[in-house]
Each structure stands twice: as structure tokens, then as C-alpha cells.
Motif scaffolding. Structure first.
Motif, mmCIF file in Angstrom:
data_model
loop_
_atom_site.group_PDB
_atom_site.id
_atom_site.type_symbol
_atom_site.label_atom_id
_atom_site.label_comp_id
_atom_site.label_asym_id
_atom_site.label_seq_id
_atom_site.Cartn_x
_atom_site.Cartn_y
_atom_site.Cartn_z
ATOM 1 N N LYS A 224 -0.624 5.605 3.612
ATOM 2 C CA LYS A 224 -1.912 5.771 4.287
ATOM 3 C C LYS A 224 -2.797 4.529 4.195
ATOM 4 O O LYS A 224 -3.937 4.545 4.619
ATOM 5 N N SER B 234 0.837 -1.197 0.000
ATOM 6 C CA SER B 234 0.000 0.000 0.000
ATOM 7 C C SER B 234 0.872 1.246 0.000
ATOM 8 O O SER B 234 2.104 1.157 0.112
ATOM 9 N N SER C 293 -3.741 3.048 1.317
ATOM 10 C CA SER C 293 -4.461 2.960 0.046
ATOM 11 C C SER C 293 -3.610 2.222 -0.986
ATOM 12 O O SER C 293 -2.388 2.078 -0.819
ATOM 13 N N ASP D 59 -0.523 3.990 -6.421
ATOM 14 C CA ASP D 59 -0.983 4.648 -7.645
ATOM 15 C C ASP D 59 -0.044 4.251 -8.782
ATOM 16 O O ASP D 59 0.869 4.989 -9.139
#
Length: 290
Positions: free
Chosen positions: A248, A245, A250, A253
Motif C-alpha cells: 500500500k 514499501s 507504507s 513493518d
């Protein structure tokens, strides 16, 4: 899109590039420097990087033309096609060029197939020194040296893999102490720190010696790791049931608009969710330190 067929092709390309790199062991190679990069590790590029990429593209370019797959490769310009096509190949022909030119382990070949939405579909990594091949395809698990592989705790210490650039940082000691404290709180015997090379193999070594982690702090300025440093290992971790991840929690990207750099969000590679959660808190407390 036959992902398993494409994964076999990527594996063949990686192994051939790895053989080329291995053939240069102990030989003098021509070294160049990329003036626009922010660290010595990012600046160094060799004739071998470029030759390895040529080998990989020999295998993969026909799929770009025949299947409409875009291309993002470290030694080529980003043409932006990754934003318009459904999938793109993401290639690092020689991650860890600095240890390669220093004739020490830590370098690898990394190939990924990534969806336009940034989801990792295929991940292939080969370590030319140790001869270890990692392969993962979304929904089909992970293989090590062609054999199905499963993550399992192997050690009584917490493995902490880190980049050379972090070793001399003022907070290195406090971060190490925090990790050691966490290890003891979980009944482990302590911390096993290790600096072995580039981002790709640092992440792979986490999988090989659980429990373990590798992470990158977020940074304010552009620079550091790029998409090709994380894409293949993100797929490996995803299929191994481990955690990957940003800082944080998430998803990474992996098709960032405007830049290939990834350190804006940091990165966490961990063998279990509890360790990943601890690392999120650790990175948050220290903030953007670079």
C-alpha cells in the motif's frame, strides 16, 4: 551509537560467514527440515546455515552485551527483546538455502541493524558466489564492493525479479503482461524476467539493473518472507534513493509484533517512484491471492 563502526563490524561478520559458505561449494552438506514452515524453500536448513550464524554471532554478540542491542536471527528463537531495546540485529545467515543445496547461485548472507520503531539503520549483504558486497548505513549512502555507488538506469528493458514460488502461479502470465505493457508505455523495449534465488538477492539484483522491481503479494495466512529477508535490503534501497514499501506504499513493518512474518502486507522493491506506484495498483487489483 556509532552506526558506522557497527556497520564495519557487520560487514566483517558477513564476509567471514560468506567465506565459510563458499568453502562448502561442491561439498555434500547435512540438510534438515523445519516442519512448521509452509514451503520447501522455508523448510530447508543446513548445517551451514547454523555454522554461518555462529560466525556472525561471534562478532555481534559483544555489542548486544556491551551496547544493549537485541537480537533476531533466523536460526534462533525470537526472545522478544527487540520490542524493549532501542535497536536489534536482524540476521539471515544463509538466505536462499534451497539454491545453495541445489548448487546454483541465488544465496547470500544478510545482516541488518533495525530500530525499535522498525526503521532500518544498517544493511549488509554478501553474495558468496559472485563476491559482491553491499553495505549501507542510514544517512551515509550505499557502497558496492567498498566503493560508493549510485543508482542509475542501465538497461532499455524493465527487469522483473520474482520468486520461484510465483513462477507457476495462475496469475504469473497476466502480471508479466501488465509489467510488459507498463514498460512499453515508458518507452522501454519490453520486460526482462528473472528468477535467481532468495528474496535478498532478488532485491539486490533490482539495484544492479535499473529500471527494475521485485515484489511480494500480501497473503492471508502466516508464512512466506520474514523480517530478516527484507531488513538489510530495505536499508540498501533507502540509501540508494530507490523505493521500498509494503503493497500500500507504507513503510515495511520491520519490527512486527506477534510474528516475524512479513507477507501480511506484501512488499515492493522498485528503482523509481512511478514504477512503485504502478506496482501498488497491480497488487491492489489482484488482492490477497496466496
Amino acid at each position: 551509537m556509532d552506526l558506522q563502526a557497527l556497520a564495519k563490524l557487520a560487514s566483517l561478520a558477513a564476509q567471514e560467514a560468506g567465506s565459510l559458505i563458499r568453502s562448502y561449494t561442491g561439498k555434500e552438506v547435512m540438510v534438515f527440515h523445519k516442519e512448521d514452515k509452509d514451503s520447501l524453500a522455508a523448510q530447508v536448513v543446513t548445517e551451514v546455515d547454523r555454522k554461518a550464524q555462529d560466525i556472525i554471532l561471534k562478532h555481534l554478540m559483544p555489542t548486544c552485551e556491551g551496547l544493549g542491542i537485541a537480537l533476531l536471527a533466523e536460526e534462533s528463537e525470537d526472545d522478544g527483546s527487540r520490542f524493549t531495546k532501542e535497536f536489534f540485529w536482524c540476521i539471515d545467515p544463509l538466505d536462499g538455502t534451497l539454491p545453495f543445496v541445489e548448487c546454483r547461485p541465488g544465496y547470500s548472507v544478510s545482516i541488518a541493524l533495525v530500530g525499535k520503531d522498525g526503521s532500518p539503520q544498517i544493511g549488509v549483504v554478501i553474495d558468496p558466489v559472485e563476491g559482491v558486497l553491499w553495505e549501507a548505513t542510514k544517512g551515509h549512502g550505499i557502497r558496492r564492493n567498498h566503493q560508493p555507488w549510485a543508482l542509475a538506469p542501465l538497461d532499455q528493458r524493465l527487469a522483473f525479479h520474482y520468486d520461484r514460488s510465483f513462477e507457476g502461479h495462475p496469475i504469473f502470465a497476466s502480471v508479466s503482461a501488465a509489467l510488459e505493457s507498463f514498460a512499453h508505455s515508458k518507452g522501454l523495449k519490453g520486460l526482462d524476467p528473472s528468477q535467481q534465488g532468495g528474496a535478498v538477492l532478488n532485491a539486490c539484483h533490482v539495484l544492479e539493473k535499473a529500471p527494475g522491481c521485485y515484489f511480494r503479494f500480501p497473503q492471508k495466512k502466516e508464512g512466506g518472507c520474514s523480517i530478516w529477508d527484507f531488513a538489510a535490503t530495505a536499508c540498501l534501497f533507502q540509501e540508494a534513493g530507490a523505493v521500498v514499501s509494503d503493497s500500500k506504499g507504507s513503510a515495511l513493518d520491520l519490527n512486527r509484533a506477534g510474528s516475524t512474518y512479513m507477507n501480511h502486507g506484501g512488499a515492493i522493491f522498485a528503482t523509481d517512484p512511478e514504477l512503485a506506484g504502478f506496482l501498488q495498483g497491480l497488487l491492489l487489483r489482484h488482492g490477497e491471492i496466496f
